[in-house]
Design a protein around this motif. Structure first.
Motif, PDB file in Angstrom:
ATOM      1  N   HIS A 174       0.769  -1.178  -0.067  1.00 43.37           N
ATOM      2  CA  HIS A 174      -0.089  -0.141  -0.028  1.00 43.37           C
ATOM      3  C   HIS A 174       0.622   0.985  -0.124  1.00 43.37           C
ATOM      4  O   HIS A 174       1.112   1.907  -1.054  1.00 43.37           O
ATOM      5  N   ASP A 175       1.799   1.325   0.763  1.00 40.71           N
ATOM      6  CA  ASP A 175       2.640   3.108   1.199  1.00 40.71           C
ATOM      7  C   ASP A 175       3.197   2.104   1.876  1.00 40.71           C
ATOM      8  O   ASP A 175       3.408   1.786   3.303  1.00 40.71           O
ATOM      9  N   THR A 176       5.025   2.812   1.148  1.00 35.09           N
ATOM     10  CA  THR A 176       6.419   2.506   1.957  1.00 35.09           C
ATOM     11  C   THR A 176       6.820   4.082   1.978  1.00 35.09           C
ATOM     12  O   THR A 176       8.361   4.070   1.995  1.00 35.09           O
ATOM     13  N   THR A 177       6.122   5.172   2.732  1.00 38.72           N
ATOM     14  CA  THR A 177       6.294   6.041   3.299  1.00 38.72           C
ATOM     15  C   THR A 177       7.153   5.909   4.272  1.00 38.72           C
ATOM     16  O   THR A 177       8.384   6.109   4.711  1.00 38.72           O
ATOM     17  N   LEU A 178       7.212   5.198   5.659  1.00 35.72           N
ATOM     18  CA  LEU A 178       7.375   4.829   6.523  1.00 35.72           C
ATOM     19  C   LEU A 178       8.444   4.559   6.588  1.00 35.72           C
ATOM     20  O   LEU A 178       9.650   3.813   7.122  1.00 35.72           O
ATOM     21  N   GLU A 198       2.705  11.915   5.725  1.00 38.03           N
ATOM     22  CA  GLU A 198       2.900  13.337   4.809  1.00 38.03           C
ATOM     23  C   GLU A 198       4.039  14.157   5.926  1.00 38.03           C
ATOM     24  O   GLU A 198       5.296  14.526   5.400  1.00 38.03           O
ATOM     25  N   LYS A 199       4.156  14.522   6.701  1.00 37.36           N
ATOM     26  CA  LYS A 199       5.681  14.984   7.730  1.00 37.36           C
ATOM     27  C   LYS A 199       6.629  13.869   7.699  1.00 37.36           C
ATOM     28  O   LYS A 199       7.830  14.438   6.866  1.00 37.36           O
ATOM     29  N   LYS A 237      11.820  12.705   4.085  1.00 41.74           N
ATOM     30  CA  LYS A 237      12.365  11.982   3.102  1.00 41.74           C
ATOM     31  C   LYS A 237      12.971  12.784   2.167  1.00 41.74           C
ATOM     32  O   LYS A 237      13.867  12.444   1.661  1.00 41.74           O
ATOM     33  N   THR A 238      12.598  14.324   1.425  1.00 42.21           N
ATOM     34  CA  THR A 238      13.096  14.536   1.041  1.00 42.21           C
ATOM     35  C   THR A 238      14.256  14.731   0.718  1.00 42.21           C
ATOM     36  O   THR A 238      14.373  16.305  -0.350  1.00 42.21           O
TER      37      THR A 238
END
Length: 357
Positions: free
Chosen positions: A32-36, A345-346, A351-352
């Protein structure tokens, strides 16, 4: 099903279909989402009637894991695997080795372990082909039975829910209706009984009920269909999902709901109805995160004390969620989602930054 439309609507990154002609393995992995961090989620083995049903389950459950990871503080994203087969007749060492090879191809993008229809020994087989696994039996280097820490976390969640609903987190003298006395429920009863709660229990298995009554003969047991209408302070669902629905809500005679079952809201609108009725609801993916916290800790070198300390923080997290719910006058499930989405979001912005790598 238009798979790309489903992925677009719910924010999925990747769906992988796996087939092994030697063993007949049919599996789907949804990320689903690997941002974290890398995706983490169990592997469910079920004899789905259709491929679409299996795909929907993988998509739904992987999205839920993103929120569960986010709210628990684990540095992982959401994923889920399903194997389309009968867990009673179709298991073999070779089939799970084949599954392990597909996990290995993702090279750490996805970690998996037990879920409905699978047990630790299945992944001992898978471990012959991959190391990207969690929740192995203790004798094979894993952290053992995650139901124990899950029940501990649910107990902490019930205390936080009681504080929100009644002004005190003491459970002494409260009537709690416990639905489900299986893997998690029977451990939860121990915590609740020790605190002096009055318990009314049910399970579809007479064996599970008998085991609890043999230990605590003073506990009251009712038929499964009667549990929803039991006059109580807190209703605790610890078995099936979707038990908060159009049929059960009119039956509830409780002030609060908190339990270990996944996806207890049949639809999100049922969370809205609970809010309108003034019933305090502890979002399920927050309350049942103890097992996730345990297996996520394995990937840092499992420390039992650390895992239980992190699971105890479910109490504080629910306090935050209830506070957001009151301040923004929104249902608690929306408050929980807001908390996780803000965090994701934070982290994505952090990570950018260029770190020189």
């Amino acid at each position: 099903m238009d798979i790309f439309e489903e992925m677009k609507e719910h924010g999925h990154e990747q769906v992988i279909f796996n087939y092994d002609k030697t063993t007949g393995l049919k599996s789907i992995i949804a990320i689903h989402d690997t941002t974290l961090g890398p995706a983490l989620g169990g592997c469910r083995m079920w004899n789905y009637e259709t491929m679409d049903a299996a795909l929907k389950d993988a998509l739904r459950l992987s999205e839920g894991m993103t929120y569960k990871c986010g709210v628990s503080g684990a540095s992982f994203g959401g994923g889920k695997a399903v194997i389309i087969a009968d867990p009673k007749t179709d298991k073999s060492d070779e089939l799970f080795q084949a599954f392990g090879t597909f996990i290995e191809t993702l090279k750490g993008r996805f970690y998996t372990g037990t879920d409905v229809g699978t047990v630790g020994m299945d992944f001992v087989s898978a471990s012959k082909q991959t190391n990207y696994l969690v929740g192995l039996p203790e004798e094979y280097g894993g952290s053992g039975n995650s139901a124990i820490i899950t029940s501990f976390g649910v107990w902490k969640a019930i205390k936080a829910t009681a504080k929100e609903a009644f002004g005190s987190d003491s459970l002494k003298g409260l009537t709690i209706a416990v639905q489900g006395l299986g893997k998690v429920g029977h451990f939860l009863v121990d915590h609740l009984h020790e605190e002096g709660a009055h318990l009314v229990v049910t399970d579809i298995s007479k064996q599970n009920i008998d085991a609890v009554l043999a230990k605590y003969p003073e506990i009251e047991a009712v038929e499964p269909e009667e549990i929803y209408s039991v006059p109580c302070d807190i209703f605790s669902p610890n078995a099936l999902g979707a038990v908060i629905n159009d049929t059960t809500i009119p039956q509830f005679r409780c002030a609060a709901i908190c339990g270990a079952a996944n996806n207890v809201l049949a639809e999100e609108r049922h969370g809205d109805i609970l809010f309108e009725k003034g019933i305090t609801y502890a979002p399920d993916y927050v309350t049942n995160a103890g097992g996730l916290i345990q297996v996520a800790d394995e990937l840092h070198g499992y420390n039992k004390d650390r895992a239980f300390k992190n699971a105890s923080m479910i109490y504080d997290t629910l306090g935050q969620i209830f506070k957001i719910s009151k301040e923004q006058h929104i249902p608690s499930y929306k408050a929980a989602n807001t908390l996780v989405e803000t965090k994701i979001e934070k982290i994505s912005r952090i990570k950018t930054k260029f770190t020189g790598k």
